[in-house]
Design a protein around this motif. Structure first.
Motif, PDB file in Angstrom:
ATOM      1  N   HIS A  40      36.648  37.658  49.536  1.00  0.00           N
ATOM      2  CA  HIS A  40      37.668  37.864  50.562  1.00  0.00           C
ATOM      3  C   HIS A  40      38.190  36.504  50.979  1.00  0.00           C
ATOM      4  O   HIS A  40      37.621  35.480  50.585  1.00  0.00           O
TER       5      HIS A  40
ATOM      6  N   HIS B 115      38.457  34.635  53.859  1.00  0.00           N
ATOM      7  CA  HIS B 115      38.109  33.921  55.091  1.00  0.00           C
ATOM      8  C   HIS B 115      37.815  32.451  54.797  1.00  0.00           C
ATOM      9  O   HIS B 115      37.434  32.097  53.687  1.00  0.00           O
TER      10      HIS B 115
ATOM     11  N   ASP C 289      35.376  30.467  55.294  1.00  0.00           N
ATOM     12  CA  ASP C 289      34.075  30.034  54.769  1.00  0.00           C
ATOM     13  C   ASP C 289      33.845  30.496  53.317  1.00  0.00           C
ATOM     14  O   ASP C 289      32.825  30.164  52.720  1.00  0.00           O
ATOM     15  N   HIS C 290      34.797  31.233  52.768  1.00  0.00           N
ATOM     16  CA  HIS C 290      34.710  31.678  51.365  1.00  0.00           C
ATOM     17  C   HIS C 290      35.861  31.123  50.531  1.00  0.00           C
ATOM     18  O   HIS C 290      35.691  30.848  49.345  1.00  0.00           O
TER      19      HIS C 290
ATOM     20  N   ASP D 187      30.936  39.488  52.537  1.00  0.00           N
ATOM     21  CA  ASP D 187      30.497  39.744  53.906  1.00  0.00           C
ATOM     22  C   ASP D 187      30.520  41.235  54.255  1.00  0.00           C
ATOM     23  O   ASP D 187      30.631  41.603  55.426  1.00  0.00           O
TER      24      ASP D 187
HETATM   25 ZN   LIG Z   1      34.181  36.739  56.115  1.00  0.00          ZN
END
Ligand SMILES: [Zn+2]
Ligand SMILES: [Zn+2]
Length: 230
Positions: free
Chosen positions: A56, A58, A60-61, A160
């Protein structure tokens, strides 16, 4: 062969096929060189990376996606429903579940380097072209475009969709929990449906962005418990 890297602040996974290698997620901004170093330790040259797959979009990814794209020359793949977040370099809507999530919100809800997907992935994407045996499952709930990679041997890399334990997986990492955030129109039912989908598809072990891995048995027990409470 599945390898896990504990990067800031999310786990990154490397799936090494016979000839080609796929990197799943990229960590927050500034992590690309660490991924290259780990690839080298595994005997993988940057040019042997066939795909960078985001569970996904976000921070942090996807935060190091553009840097890793430059360093490897590999195509960047995301589900179409998360592509706008990637292009804008923003997390999109995040509805916190609980105190810890509200506390973290301002730290992680900041802009990150923009990147552009080279391809959109969905359940029809043929991964054999990228040298690994497995399939993509659309598993929304945390974001609208969240996907999981289910490897033929039973490992599910689920982003997540769930998290393991608390404090970013520092404690009780093997205990499944709801993710910290849901996208605004989602509710917990969508998470449960996506978890059930992975179980029905045969997932044996759940590798997640924060904490984990978690066994099929513990995820089944978690699902039964939260469904009874719902
Ligand atoms: Zn996430
Ligand atoms: Zn995350």
């Amino acid at each position: 062969m599945l390898n896990k890297l504990n990067l800031r602040i999310a786990n990154v996974y490397i799936v090494k096929g016979e000839k080609k290698t796929v990197v799943i997620d990229t960590g927050q901004p500034g992590q690309a060189q660490k991924i290259i170093t780990r690839l080298a330790q595994l005997g993988v040259a940057p040019k042997d990376v066939s795909l960078i797959l985001l569970t996904h979009a976000h921070i942090d990814h996807a935060g190091s996606a553009v840097d890793l794209q430059k360093l490897t020359g590999a195509p960047l793949a995301v589900h179409a429903a998360d592509s706008e977040m990637l292009q804008r370099g923003t997390n999109g809507a995040m509805k916190p579940i609980g105190f810890e999530a509200r506390l973290l919100y301002n730290f992680i809800n900041v802009p990150f380097p923009k990147s552009k997907a080279d391809l959109f992935i969905d359940e029809n994407t043929d991964l054999s072209a990228y040298g690994i045996r497995g399939k993509i499952l659309h598993t929304p709930g945390h974001t609208a475009g969240s996907v999981s990679l289910l490897l033929e041997e039973g490992s599910a890399i689920a982003g997540d969709l769930l998290r393991g334990g608390a404090l970013g997986g520092a404690v009780l990492w093997h205990i499944p929990r709801y993710p910290y955030y849901l996208y605004d129109v989602a509710d917990k039912r969508i998470i449960r449906a996506s978890v059930r989908k992975l179980l029905e598809a045969g997932a044996q072990k759940f590798y997640v962005g924060h904490g984990g891995p978690m066994s099929r048995t513990s995820v089944e027990a978690w699902l039964m418990r939260v469904e009874a409470q719902a």
